[in-house]
Scaffold this active site. Structure first.
Site, PDB file in Angstrom:
ATOM      1  N   CYS A  14       0.783  -1.296   0.089  1.00 31.80           N
ATOM      2  CA  CYS A  14       0.061   0.052   0.094  1.00 31.80           C
ATOM      3  C   CYS A  14       0.759   1.354   0.021  1.00 31.80           C
ATOM      4  O   CYS A  14       0.485   2.371  -0.579  1.00 31.80           O
ATOM      5  CB  CYS A  14      -0.791   0.135   1.150  1.00 31.80           C
ATOM      6  SG  CYS A  14      -1.589  -1.601   1.414  1.00 31.80           S
ATOM      7  N   CYS A  74       1.616   3.703  -3.008  1.00 33.47           N
ATOM      8  CA  CYS A  74       0.629   4.825  -3.581  1.00 33.47           C
ATOM      9  C   CYS A  74       0.182   5.663  -2.407  1.00 33.47           C
ATOM     10  O   CYS A  74      -0.076   6.878  -2.779  1.00 33.47           O
ATOM     11  CB  CYS A  74      -0.547   4.005  -4.090  1.00 33.47           C
ATOM     12  SG  CYS A  74      -0.014   3.221  -5.655  1.00 33.47           S
ATOM     13  N   HIS A  75      -0.003   4.948  -1.144  1.00 30.84           N
ATOM     14  CA  HIS A  75      -0.302   5.899  -0.116  1.00 30.84           C
ATOM     15  C   HIS A  75       0.490   6.628   0.859  1.00 30.84           C
ATOM     16  O   HIS A  75       0.124   7.288   1.694  1.00 30.84           O
ATOM     17  CB  HIS A  75      -1.565   5.194   0.707  1.00 30.84           C
ATOM     18  CG  HIS A  75      -2.682   4.498  -0.128  1.00 30.84           C
ATOM     19  ND1 HIS A  75      -3.790   5.437  -0.560  1.00 30.84           N
ATOM     20  CD2 HIS A  75      -2.981   3.366  -0.472  1.00 30.84           C
ATOM     21  CE1 HIS A  75      -4.614   4.744  -1.231  1.00 30.84           C
ATOM     22  NE2 HIS A  75      -4.307   3.453  -1.205  1.00 30.84           N
ATOM     23  N   MET A 109      -8.294   1.302  -6.880  1.00 28.26           N
ATOM     24  CA  MET A 109      -7.909   0.752  -5.843  1.00 28.26           C
ATOM     25  C   MET A 109      -8.190  -0.896  -6.206  1.00 28.26           C
ATOM     26  O   MET A 109      -9.159  -1.101  -6.416  1.00 28.26           O
ATOM     27  CB  MET A 109      -8.759   0.945  -4.581  1.00 28.26           C
ATOM     28  CG  MET A 109      -8.806   0.120  -3.412  1.00 28.26           C
ATOM     29  SD  MET A 109      -7.439   0.182  -2.546  1.00 28.26           S
ATOM     30  CE  MET A 109      -7.698  -0.731  -1.107  1.00 28.26           C
ATOM     31  N   HIS A 137       9.999  10.135 -12.659  1.00 28.08           N
ATOM     32  CA  HIS A 137      10.357   8.725 -12.243  1.00 28.08           C
ATOM     33  C   HIS A 137      11.425   8.297 -13.399  1.00 28.08           C
ATOM     34  O   HIS A 137      12.547   8.846 -12.677  1.00 28.08           O
ATOM     35  CB  HIS A 137       9.235   7.748 -12.918  1.00 28.08           C
ATOM     36  CG  HIS A 137       9.442   6.345 -12.428  1.00 28.08           C
ATOM     37  ND1 HIS A 137       9.075   6.134 -11.038  1.00 28.08           N
ATOM     38  CD2 HIS A 137       9.618   5.271 -12.887  1.00 28.08           C
ATOM     39  CE1 HIS A 137       9.875   4.717 -10.950  1.00 28.08           C
ATOM     40  NE2 HIS A 137       9.735   4.407 -12.300  1.00 28.08           N
ATOM     41  N   HIS A 144       6.812   5.357 -19.954  1.00 25.26           N
ATOM     42  CA  HIS A 144       7.879   4.673 -19.032  1.00 25.26           C
ATOM     43  C   HIS A 144       8.884   4.509 -19.895  1.00 25.26           C
ATOM     44  O   HIS A 144       9.128   3.419 -20.555  1.00 25.26           O
ATOM     45  CB  HIS A 144       7.334   3.326 -18.258  1.00 25.26           C
ATOM     46  CG  HIS A 144       8.272   2.850 -17.344  1.00 25.26           C
ATOM     47  ND1 HIS A 144       9.387   2.154 -17.643  1.00 25.26           N
ATOM     48  CD2 HIS A 144       8.368   2.712 -16.107  1.00 25.26           C
ATOM     49  CE1 HIS A 144      10.183   1.801 -16.564  1.00 25.26           C
ATOM     50  NE2 HIS A 144       9.545   2.101 -15.514  1.00 25.26           N
TER      51      HIS A 144
HETATM   52 FE1  DHE Z   1      12.727   0.178 -11.650  1.00 26.98          FE
HETATM   53  C1  DHE Z   1      15.026   2.269 -12.954  1.00 26.98           C
HETATM   54  C2  DHE Z   1      11.935   2.955  -9.397  1.00 26.98           C
HETATM   55  C3  DHE Z   1      10.227  -1.608 -10.421  1.00 26.98           C
HETATM   56  C4  DHE Z   1      13.810  -2.487 -13.458  1.00 26.98           C
HETATM   57  N1  DHE Z   1      13.379   2.116 -11.433  1.00 26.98           N
HETATM   58  C5  DHE Z   1      14.182   2.663 -12.007  1.00 26.98           C
HETATM   59  C6  DHE Z   1      14.491   3.941 -11.870  1.00 26.98           C
HETATM   60  C7  DHE Z   1      13.718   4.304 -10.633  1.00 26.98           C
HETATM   61  C8  DHE Z   1      12.981   3.063 -10.625  1.00 26.98           C
HETATM   62  C9  DHE Z   1      13.180   5.562  -9.965  1.00 26.98           C
HETATM   63  C10 DHE Z   1      15.575   5.195 -12.405  1.00 26.98           C
HETATM   64  C11 DHE Z   1      16.677   4.993 -11.798  1.00 26.98           C
HETATM   65  C12 DHE Z   1      17.856   6.205 -12.372  1.00 26.98           C
HETATM   66  O1  DHE Z   1      17.698   5.952 -13.673  1.00 26.98           O
HETATM   67  O2  DHE Z   1      18.628   6.643 -11.434  1.00 26.98           O
HETATM   68  N2  DHE Z   1      11.443   0.520 -10.406  1.00 26.98           N
HETATM   69  C13 DHE Z   1      11.234   1.760  -9.442  1.00 26.98           C
HETATM   70  C14 DHE Z   1       9.903   1.616  -8.685  1.00 26.98           C
HETATM   71  O3  DHE Z   1       9.654   2.346  -7.639  1.00 26.98           O
HETATM   72  C15 DHE Z   1       9.266   0.349  -8.744  1.00 26.98           C
HETATM   73  C16 DHE Z   1       8.173   0.650  -9.820  1.00 26.98           C
HETATM   74  C17 DHE Z   1       8.623  -0.481  -7.765  1.00 26.98           C
HETATM   75  C18 DHE Z   1       9.621  -0.900  -6.800  1.00 26.98           C
HETATM   76  O4  DHE Z   1       9.293  -1.340  -5.742  1.00 26.98           O
HETATM   77  O5  DHE Z   1      10.862  -1.081  -6.927  1.00 26.98           O
HETATM   78  C19 DHE Z   1      10.156  -0.198 -10.063  1.00 26.98           C
HETATM   79  N3  DHE Z   1      12.023  -1.603 -11.745  1.00 26.98           N
HETATM   80  C20 DHE Z   1      11.140  -2.150 -11.047  1.00 26.98           C
HETATM   81  C21 DHE Z   1      10.717  -3.719 -11.591  1.00 26.98           C
HETATM   82  O6  DHE Z   1      10.006  -4.434 -11.084  1.00 26.98           O
HETATM   83  C22 DHE Z   1      11.786  -3.852 -12.583  1.00 26.98           C
HETATM   84  C23 DHE Z   1      11.230  -4.196 -13.957  1.00 26.98           C
HETATM   85  C24 DHE Z   1      12.739  -5.228 -12.404  1.00 26.98           C
HETATM   86  C25 DHE Z   1      13.519  -4.952 -11.251  1.00 26.98           C
HETATM   87  O7  DHE Z   1      14.799  -5.346 -11.203  1.00 26.98           O
HETATM   88  O8  DHE Z   1      13.020  -4.742 -10.038  1.00 26.98           O
HETATM   89  C26 DHE Z   1      12.639  -2.722 -12.646  1.00 26.98           C
HETATM   90  N4  DHE Z   1      14.107  -0.062 -12.972  1.00 26.98           N
HETATM   91  C27 DHE Z   1      14.549  -1.117 -13.546  1.00 26.98           C
HETATM   92  C28 DHE Z   1      15.591  -1.266 -14.619  1.00 26.98           C
HETATM   93  C29 DHE Z   1      15.977   0.082 -14.310  1.00 26.98           C
HETATM   94  C30 DHE Z   1      14.934   0.822 -13.522  1.00 26.98           C
HETATM   95  C31 DHE Z   1      16.263  -2.238 -15.245  1.00 26.98           C
HETATM   96  C32 DHE Z   1      17.130   0.957 -15.316  1.00 26.98           C
HETATM   97  C33 DHE Z   1      16.838   1.202 -16.664  1.00 26.98           C
HETATM   98  C34 DHE Z   1      17.887   1.789 -17.376  1.00 26.98           C
HETATM   99  O9  DHE Z   1      17.884   1.224 -18.423  1.00 26.98           O
HETATM  100  O10 DHE Z   1      18.539   2.539 -16.909  1.00 26.98           O
END
Ligand code: DHE
Length: 584
Positions: A84, A87-88, A125, A364, A407
């Site tokens: 939760c 989002c919250h 939700m 993001h 995204h």
């Molecule tokens: Fe990410 C980048 C946040 C879930 C794989 N992810 C980022 C960035 C942020 C972020 C803020 C940018 C960083 C930067 O450039 O400095 N990601 C989040 C979340 O908050 C979210 C939605 C949920 C969480 O709880 O983390 C989340 N992300 C994921 C995944 O489920 C992914 C698909 C698989 C994993 O490894 O967790 C995932 N995020 C990635 C990847 C990047 C990324 C591979 C970098 C991409 C790139 O090409 O630079």
């Protein structure tokens, strides 16, 4: 194989857990949310798993408080942070979702809350109860939990950081030249998400050179300007600094910069190469500048403050992406809930100068245009992309992408046959890919506008990718509810984008991996240094085999599959050269 848009949306919306709208439940809400199952988008909402593990006590009781044992409060707190809080808000004061502070929840009362959690709402939700995600007992427990005061997680300041800081190999004890035979520029750092590790894979031989322990649910890797040091951040906010000159490469320093984090970067401006590292946290809301050689924490900046437009206080603005400017000694820090981009001048960190740019809420991820001057960052929940001019230090444009929840990852830069240099982003919420003109000098009429919208496989896309030597744009769809779509990649031919309805080819990357067990998703293409191959992760459950599939960029044919029991849940891949030089 393309799922229709409406079917996809209902799946994704439910999963995206956007809002707990605390208005009266509309008549027939139960019926309207019948198809509101928890879809794959849920996997993409921030899950504060590390915070969920903290031991908490029930805050001071008030008359009329619901009865809860300490064990129940602890269990409910864990569910709250995992499901939760994304989002919250950690403090329940609202983020993309509505606030859930006791003054509001008490007015609505236990039964209302229980039903809302059970059935969800058409506004977004999820129906946690009827989807089976939470049992009836858990729903009851969560309704009682949100009637109580929130458990405030601890701060994490300099004393805590210094206590966590370890220099494992001092700079003076490190090699003075590269000691291994690895072609470091073509090395890939691969996130092994659920193992809390990264794999270093040779881009030429496909050999796993090392598997190193990192933070929990490790997220991204970034490379120092020289290419020697690799910085990795875990969701538990642990930063590992790895020396790629050692044989084998190994962690030489580590530090924790908070309790929940997602981003790390290093200084790139001339004269400051490898000097500083920076990491941004979700909790506490702060970023930290560290010594680039040792990770010694030097300066902590809180991001708490006013939302850019309303100018009301936000207690927990999370730090999203961070990039290093090529034009100035600055880090570009994107702050989610307040919608501000901070240009943090690191040339004199004792007298820190910060330029604060009003952009848009819910910033993001993002990347540079091909010139390296403009940084494009998605304000995903607002359907916009903000363009920051890193040379002039100001907002250049705010663009509606036309799709639902852009995204980009770092996005993809293409040379469009009609519009010249463009930058692409796909969308989580639909099948569209927006191409934005990025050449204000050569193509002024098209700069900072969506010049073309492509339709790819379907919603649930997370990453697009191209390379200056490639004539292709690759679009994944790992969060699409259709298993065949989420295991495939769409490829557009860049030189054919001038056609009226450009066609795409479908690469069955998941099938190519030949994995029978589970339902792996194909995620995040990353090129090798030469731009001749693109690597995709075939991301399966933790206890099932995963793989990395390598595609020949010219022929679009399968080139190689890397399978190894050590490749547990591979997701992000970061080629050393492309990452440090911002090639994408
Ligand atoms: Fe990410 C980048 C946040 C879930 C794989 N992810 C980022 C960035 C942020 C972020 C803020 C940018 C960083 C930067 O450039 O400095 N990601 C989040 C979340 O908050 C979210 C939605 C949920 C969480 O709880 O983390 C989340 N992300 C994921 C995944 O489920 C992914 C698909 C698989 C994993 O490894 O967790 C995932 N995020 C990635 C990847 C990047 C990324 C591979 C970098 C991409 C790139 O090409 O630079």
């Amino acid at each position: 194989m393309k799922p229709d848009r409406a079917t996809f949306r209902s799946g994704l919306l439910a999963g995206s857990a956007l809002v707990l709208a605390l208005a009266a439940i509309p008549a027939g809400a139960e019926q309207k949310t019948d198809d509101h199952t928890t879809g794959p988008g849920a996997a993409y909402q921030p899950s504060m798993t590390t915070l969920g593990e903290l031991q908490v006590e029930i805050p001071g009781r008030k008359p009329g408080d619901p009865v809860m044992t300490p064990e129940e409060y602890q269990a409910a707190n864990k569910i709250y942070f995992e499901r939760c809080a994304g989002c919250h808000g950690v403090l329940r004061k609202g983020a993309t979702g509505k606030p859930l502070t006791p003054d509001i929840t008490r007015e609505n009362g236990y039964e209302y809350l229980r039903d809302f959690i059970t059935y969800g709402s058409p506004a977004g939700m999820p129906n946690w109860g009827t989807s089976g995600e939470l049992t009836e007992e858990q729903v009851d427990m969560m309704a009682r939990y949100i009637l109580l005061e929130p458990a405030e997680p601890p701060e994490f300041g300099m004393p805590e950081m210094r206590a966590s800081w370890k220099v494992i190999v001092k700079p003076e004890d490190r090699p003075t030249r590269k000691m291994n035979d690895i072609d470091i520029d073509n090395l890939f750092s691969v996130t092994l998400r659920d193992a809390g590790q990264i794999a270093l894979i040779d881009g030429g031989t496909y050999e796993i050179k090392a598997v190193l322990d990192t933070g929990y649910a490790v997220h991204i890797s970034r490379i120092s300007a020289s290419g020697r040091y690799l910085y990795v951040i875990g969701r538990d906010a642990k930063v590992n600094m790895i020396d790629l000159w050692m044989d084998p490469p190994a962690t030489v320093a580590e530090v924790k910069i908070g309790t929940e984090a997602r981003s790390v970067e290093t200084s790139k401006f001339e004269g400051f190469e490898d000097r500083y590292a920076i990491a941004g946290a979700y909790w506490p809301p702060q970023y930290v500048i560290m010594d680039g050689d040792t990770l010694e924490p030097l300066k902590i900046k809180s991001t708490r403050g006013m939302i850019y437009d309303e100018q009301t206080y936000h207690p927990e603005p999370r730090v999203a992406s961070i990039v290093a400017s090529h034009y100035r000694p600055e880090f570009i820090v994107n702050i989610k809930e307040t919608g501000k981009v901070q240009l943090v001048d690191y040339s004199d960190i004792r007298n820190l100068r910060i330029t604060e740019i009003e952009a848009e809420r819910f910033l993001h991820d993002g990347g540079f245009d091909r010139s390296g001057r403009y940084f494009l960052v998605a304000a995903n929940a607002r359907g916009k992309v903000a363009v920051i001019d890193t040379k002039e230090g100001k907002l250049t444009a705010l663009i509606e992408t036309g799709g639902e929840t852009p995204h980009p990852g770092r996005g993809a830069n293409l040379m469009h046959p009609v519009y010249g240099p463009v930058w692409a982003t796909s969308h989580l919420g639909d099948e569209t890919v927006a191409l934005i003109g990025t050449d204000p000098e050569g193509h002024p009429d098209h700069a900072w506008k969506v010049v073309q919208t492509l339709e790819a496989l379907g919603g649930g896309s997370l990453f697009v990718k191209s390379h200056p030597n490639s004539d292709h744009l690759y679009v994944d769809a790992p969060l699409n509810p259709d298993a065949e779509v989420s295991a495939s990649v769409a490829v557009f031919t860049v030189s054919e984008l001038g056609q009226e309805e450009p066609e795409y080819k479908v690469l069955p990357v998941g099938k190519w991996a030949g994995i029978e067990d589970g339902q792996p998703r194909v995620v995040q293409g990353e090129f090798n240094k030469a731009g001749s191959e693109i690597w995709f992760s075939v991301w399966n459950a933790k206890d099932k085999p995963s793989a990395i599939v390598i595609v020949d960029d010219k022929t679009l044919k399968l080139k190689h599959v890397i399978k190894d029991p050590r490749l547990i849940t591979p997701t992000g891949k970061f080629n050393v050269y492309n990452t440090r030089s911002d090639v994408y």
